[in-house]
Every structure is written in C-alpha cells, then in structure tokens.
Motif scaffolding. Structure first.
Motif, PDB file in Angstrom:
ATOM      1  N   ASN A  96       0.923  -1.110   0.033  1.00 16.88           N
ATOM      2  CA  ASN A  96      -0.165   0.091   0.129  1.00 16.88           C
ATOM      3  C   ASN A  96       1.034   1.374  -0.079  1.00 16.88           C
ATOM      4  N   LEU A  97       0.819   1.962  -1.279  1.00 14.97           N
ATOM      5  CA  LEU A  97       1.550   3.078  -1.213  1.00 14.97           C
ATOM      6  C   LEU A  97       0.900   4.885  -0.371  1.00 14.97           C
ATOM      7  N   ASN A  98      -0.304   4.211  -0.416  1.00 14.68           N
ATOM      8  CA  ASN A  98      -1.502   5.932  -0.034  1.00 14.68           C
ATOM      9  C   ASN A  98      -0.592   6.204   1.757  1.00 14.68           C
ATOM     10  N   GLU A  99       0.048   5.259   2.597  1.00 13.72           N
ATOM     11  CA  GLU A  99       0.546   5.641   3.913  1.00 13.72           C
ATOM     12  C   GLU A  99       2.069   6.214   3.839  1.00 13.72           C
ATOM     13  N   TYR A 100       2.573   6.033   2.327  1.00 11.00           N
ATOM     14  CA  TYR A 100       3.493   6.544   2.266  1.00 11.00           C
ATOM     15  C   TYR A 100       3.403   7.980   1.301  1.00 11.00           C
ATOM     16  N   PHE A 101       2.859   8.338   0.624  1.00  9.63           N
ATOM     17  CA  PHE A 101       2.335   9.202   0.092  1.00  9.63           C
ATOM     18  C   PHE A 101       1.636  10.647   0.726  1.00  9.63           C
ATOM     19  N   ASN A 102       0.843  10.262   1.625  1.00  9.93           N
ATOM     20  CA  ASN A 102       0.436  10.736   2.832  1.00  9.93           C
ATOM     21  C   ASN A 102       1.345  10.899   4.350  1.00  9.93           C
ATOM     22  N   SER A 103       1.841   9.905   4.618  1.00 15.02           N
ATOM     23  CA  SER A 103       2.755  10.583   5.679  1.00 15.02           C
ATOM     24  C   SER A 103       3.712  12.223   5.124  1.00 15.02           C
ATOM     25  N   LYS A 104       4.133  12.338   6.834  1.00 14.54           N
ATOM     26  CA  LYS A 104       4.888  12.915   6.660  1.00 14.54           C
ATOM     27  C   LYS A 104       6.807  12.569   6.955  1.00 14.54           C
ATOM     28  N   GLN A 105       6.329  11.449   7.712  1.00 16.86           N
ATOM     29  CA  GLN A 105       7.647  11.022   7.765  1.00 16.86           C
ATOM     30  C   GLN A 105       7.868  10.656   6.150  1.00 16.86           C
ATOM     31  N   LYS A 106       9.138  10.700   5.682  1.00 11.77           N
ATOM     32  CA  LYS A 106       9.539  10.206   4.380  1.00 11.77           C
ATOM     33  C   LYS A 106      10.892   9.107   4.497  1.00 11.77           C
ATOM     34  N   LYS A 107      10.874   8.373   5.613  1.00 12.35           N
ATOM     35  CA  LYS A 107      11.207   7.023   5.417  1.00 12.35           C
ATOM     36  C   LYS A 107      11.312   5.779   4.504  1.00 12.35           C
ATOM     37  N   PRO A 108      11.996   5.427   3.776  1.00 10.07           N
ATOM     38  CA  PRO A 108      11.691   4.868   2.881  1.00 10.07           C
ATOM     39  C   PRO A 108      11.257   3.172   3.375  1.00 10.07           C
ATOM     40  N   PHE A 109      10.464   2.053   3.757  1.00  9.61           N
ATOM     41  CA  PHE A 109      10.712   1.130   3.617  1.00  9.61           C
ATOM     42  C   PHE A 109      11.660   0.187   3.596  1.00  9.61           C
ATOM     43  N   ASN A 110      12.039  -0.545   3.657  1.00 11.37           N
ATOM     44  CA  ASN A 110      12.978  -1.438   3.544  1.00 11.37           C
ATOM     45  C   ASN A 110      12.833  -2.868   4.668  1.00 11.37           C
ATOM     46  N   GLY A 111      12.012  -3.727   3.565  1.00 13.81           N
ATOM     47  CA  GLY A 111      12.373  -5.211   4.150  1.00 13.81           C
ATOM     48  C   GLY A 111      11.672  -6.386   3.543  1.00 13.81           C
ATOM     49  N   HIS A 112      10.772  -6.987   4.525  1.00 16.21           N
ATOM     50  CA  HIS A 112      10.490  -8.497   4.161  1.00 16.21           C
ATOM     51  C   HIS A 112       9.141  -8.409   3.723  1.00 16.21           C
ATOM     52  N   ILE A 113       8.361  -8.638   2.116  1.00 18.72           N
ATOM     53  CA  ILE A 113       6.787  -9.187   2.724  1.00 18.72           C
ATOM     54  C   ILE A 113       6.123 -10.328   2.095  1.00 18.72           C
ATOM     55  N   LYS A 114       5.201 -10.622   2.780  1.00 17.32           N
ATOM     56  CA  LYS A 114       4.956 -12.257   2.717  1.00 17.32           C
ATOM     57  C   LYS A 114       4.517 -12.641   1.259  1.00 17.32           C
ATOM     58  N   LEU A 115       4.624 -13.320   0.981  1.00 22.73           N
ATOM     59  CA  LEU A 115       3.814 -14.017  -0.167  1.00 22.73           C
ATOM     60  C   LEU A 115       2.545 -14.640   0.159  1.00 22.73           C
ATOM     61  N   ASN A 116       1.077 -14.119  -0.936  1.00 19.92           N
ATOM     62  CA  ASN A 116       0.393 -15.301  -0.426  1.00 19.92           C
ATOM     63  C   ASN A 116      -0.086 -15.677  -1.624  1.00 19.92           C
ATOM     64  N   ASN A 117      -1.342 -16.909  -1.404  1.00 22.31           N
ATOM     65  CA  ASN A 117      -1.682 -17.711  -3.191  1.00 22.31           C
ATOM     66  C   ASN A 117      -3.068 -16.738  -3.126  1.00 22.31           C
TER      67      ASN A 117
END
Length: 175
Positions: A96-117
């Motif tokens: 979800n990009l919305n929380e990054y576009f609307n956030s005052k904090q501009k820290k990039p996400f750097n991490g693992h995301i789990k896969l779904n089927n």
C-alpha cells in the motif's frame, strides 16, 4: 481555478523501487528448485526482474523508477517460476503506497513482505523490497503557493494596522 484544484491536478507521485531478493520460495520444478522472477504492477505499468535459474533464494537487485500524475495507490508483486509452456505462480504480495504518500515521515520501507496465494492464504516465502514513495508539487506550483502565502501575510498585516487605527479612532471619539 482554485488553488486546491491546481494542487490536485499537478501532484506528482514518485516511486523508487528495488526488488532485492526472494527467501524460502516454493519449488515448482523437478529437482526441488524454481526459476523465479517477479512481475511488478504499479498504476498502468508493468516490469519484470530477471529470471534466476534453479534457486529458491534468488537475488535480483532490480531497480525501477516511476513517476505518476495520479496516485498509483499500490504495488503488486507476483512471483513466478519461469517454464517453457506457462509460468507457475509462486505467490503474490501487495504494498500500500497511500500511507507513504500521505505521511509526513519520508523514511523508505526496507524489509520483507510475505507472499500469499490466490486463496489469500500464505504462500511459501518472502521477498525483500525497498520502496521510497513521495508525493510532491512541481516547482512552478510551489512558487505560486509561496506567492499566495506572502500576499495573505501582507493582507493580514494590513488588516491588523486598520484594526489598530479603528481602535484609535474609537478611543478619540469616546473621549
């Protein structure tokens, strides 16, 4: 046209994306391996990483850069196993990009995301990504906004001066 309308028309959404690696992916080929790659969908655009042969823990280090005039809202990652006839699905994830576009904090996400089927159950494995999402206004619009702020400031000062003069006149009239 109102300033708010201008802002909505001229917002620019910038997304810097890095698909770094996969970890513990499912094996779909004979011999217990896969030939994984990632298909990325964002807005109306698609990209793919390179295929890493015979690997359940691939390192892609693929970088992508996007600019949009409308909010792309999310990134979809589809991890596939390349085959001669048709590619097998290993899993997918959405970011979800919305929380990054609307956030005052501009820290990039750097991490693992789990896969779904497809049944919204957890698939085997994760992918490591880095996402930097920023919403900004073009320089020309920033300049217009700054000029409007200066005009409002001057008008407020003038209102304060006139209010003080009005109070002085009232006092003179009362005395």
């Amino acid at each position: 046209m109102a300033m708010q309308d201008l802002e909505q028309e001229l917002e620019v959404y910038s997304v810097e994306l890095e698909v770094i690696s996969g970890h513990g992916l499912a094996s779909k080929d004979m011999g217990g391996k896969s030939d994984p790659f990632v298909k990325i969908s964002i807005g109306n655009r698609e990209n793919k990483t390179k295929v890493i042969k015979d690997n359940l823990n691939p390192i892609w280090n693929a970088k992508f850069s996007y600019k949009f005039f409308e909010n792309p809202k999310q990134i979809r990652f589809e991890v596939l196993d390349e085959d001669l006839t048709s590619d097998d699905k290993l899993g997918f994830a959405e970011f979800n990009l919305n929380e990054y576009f609307n956030s005052k904090q501009k820290k990039p996400f750097n991490g693992h995301i789990k896969l779904n089927n497809k049944n919204s159950k957890k698939a085997k494995g994760t992918i490591k990504i880095k996402v930097n999402a920023i919403k900004f206004l073009p320089f020309s619009l920033q300049k217009v906004a700054q000029q409007q702020k200066e005009t409002i400031y001057k008008q407020n000062k003038e209102i304060d001066n006139l209010s003080q003069q009005n109070e002085s006149v009232k006092k003179e009239n009362d005395s």
